[in-house]
Design an enzyme around this catalytic site. Structure first.
Site, PDB file in Angstrom:
ATOM      1  N   HIS A  19       0.822  -1.217   0.000  1.00  0.00           N
ATOM      2  CA  HIS A  19       0.000   0.000   0.000  1.00  0.00           C
ATOM      3  C   HIS A  19       0.860   1.273   0.000  1.00  0.00           C
ATOM      4  O   HIS A  19       0.347   2.357  -0.262  1.00  0.00           O
ATOM      5  CB  HIS A  19      -0.887  -0.008   1.249  1.00  0.00           C
ATOM      6  CG  HIS A  19      -2.334   0.307   0.988  1.00  0.00           C
ATOM      7  ND1 HIS A  19      -2.923   0.322  -0.267  1.00  0.00           N
ATOM      8  CD2 HIS A  19      -3.338   0.623   1.866  1.00  0.00           C
ATOM      9  CE1 HIS A  19      -4.201   0.627  -0.149  1.00  0.00           C
ATOM     10  NE2 HIS A  19      -4.481   0.821   1.116  1.00  0.00           N
ATOM     11  N   TYR A  64      -3.022   9.084   7.168  1.00  0.00           N
ATOM     12  CA  TYR A  64      -3.394   7.703   6.908  1.00  0.00           C
ATOM     13  C   TYR A  64      -4.217   7.662   5.619  1.00  0.00           C
ATOM     14  O   TYR A  64      -4.862   8.628   5.222  1.00  0.00           O
ATOM     15  CB  TYR A  64      -4.112   7.029   8.087  1.00  0.00           C
ATOM     16  CG  TYR A  64      -3.159   6.755   9.237  1.00  0.00           C
ATOM     17  CD1 TYR A  64      -2.340   5.626   9.218  1.00  0.00           C
ATOM     18  CD2 TYR A  64      -3.048   7.638  10.297  1.00  0.00           C
ATOM     19  CE1 TYR A  64      -1.438   5.391  10.242  1.00  0.00           C
ATOM     20  CE2 TYR A  64      -2.147   7.408  11.329  1.00  0.00           C
ATOM     21  CZ  TYR A  64      -1.341   6.285  11.286  1.00  0.00           C
ATOM     22  OH  TYR A  64      -0.439   6.062  12.280  1.00  0.00           O
ATOM     23  N   ASN A 112      -9.207   3.114  -0.977  1.00  0.00           N
ATOM     24  CA  ASN A 112      -9.720   4.130  -0.049  1.00  0.00           C
ATOM     25  C   ASN A 112      -8.993   5.463  -0.156  1.00  0.00           C
ATOM     26  O   ASN A 112      -9.575   6.517   0.110  1.00  0.00           O
ATOM     27  CB  ASN A 112      -9.656   3.608   1.389  1.00  0.00           C
ATOM     28  CG  ASN A 112     -10.698   2.541   1.650  1.00  0.00           C
ATOM     29  OD1 ASN A 112     -11.762   2.539   1.032  1.00  0.00           O
ATOM     30  ND2 ASN A 112     -10.404   1.618   2.545  1.00  0.00           N
TER      31      ASN A 112
END
Length: 201
Positions: A19, A64, A112
């Site tokens: 990621h 994040y 996301n």
């Protein structure tokens, strides 16, 4: 001016995750192209420099992944940038490992980070999608992207980052297809892609 965003999660435990390949690309970009030291602003870290004569700011959101759009919105607003000036580098499970695609707009494929950016600034920004492969089942995706690249994957990851950084001038110049081809040729030359379908060898 261009804003080049790399997606990832902050902190040492995420550093080698699939990621986080966006962060990895930007770190090497800053090093190789002689950018300014990283500094905290826009809810992230930025480094400033130029590539191919074009002024570029690199941005690593520190919010994040799920809130990446807040940092992108802050930076885009400060620099008064439109969506054509924003490029986002991210992992892509819908592409085979070691494959790269550049596109403007389109779906988010469950990512996301992209979902957050699209919600904050709109959808029609450029994406540099770096294939990390699909684990085969939806319930395995979370663990797949939040695990480190396997030792056997590291050579192609390093080759991919090197090729992206080397040919970044084409990306900044908007020559997406040429950039994409140059990156794939570089990986093929090192034996990481099959010549026919672009999948990892």
């Amino acid at each position: 001016m261009r804003l080049l965003v790399g997606l990832g999660n902050p902190g040492a435990k995420y550093q080698g995750n699939r990621h986080n390949i966006g962060f990895m690309v930007l770190d090497e970009m800053a090093r190789r192209h002689g950018f300014s030291p990283w500094r905290r602003r826009f809810q992230g870290e930025t480094a400033d420099g130029s590539i191919g004569g074009e002024r570029v700011t690199l941005l690593k959101p520190l919010t994040y992944m799920n809130d990446s759009g807040r940092a992108v919105q802050d930076a885009a607003s400060f620099f008064k940038l439109g969506l054509p000036d924003i490029t986002v580098v991210h992992d892509e499970i819908e592409l085979p490992a070691a494959k790269l695609r550049v596109k403007v707009g389109g779906g988010i494929a469950g990512h996301n980070g992209l979902r957050s950016i699209s919600a904050h600034v709109g959808n029609d920004y450029r994406r540099v999608r770096i294939g990390v492969g699909h684990p085969g089942a939806k319930e395995l995706v979370h663990g797949h992207v939040l695990n480190d690249f396997a030792k056997s994957e590291r050579p192609w990851v390093e080759a991919m980052i090197e090729a992206i950084v080397e040919h970044a001038g084409l990306l900044v110049d908007g020559r997406d297809s040429t950039f994409q081809n140059k990156v794939h040729l570089a990986l093929q030359a090192k034996g990481f892609l099959d010549n026919n379908d672009g999948s990892a060898a």
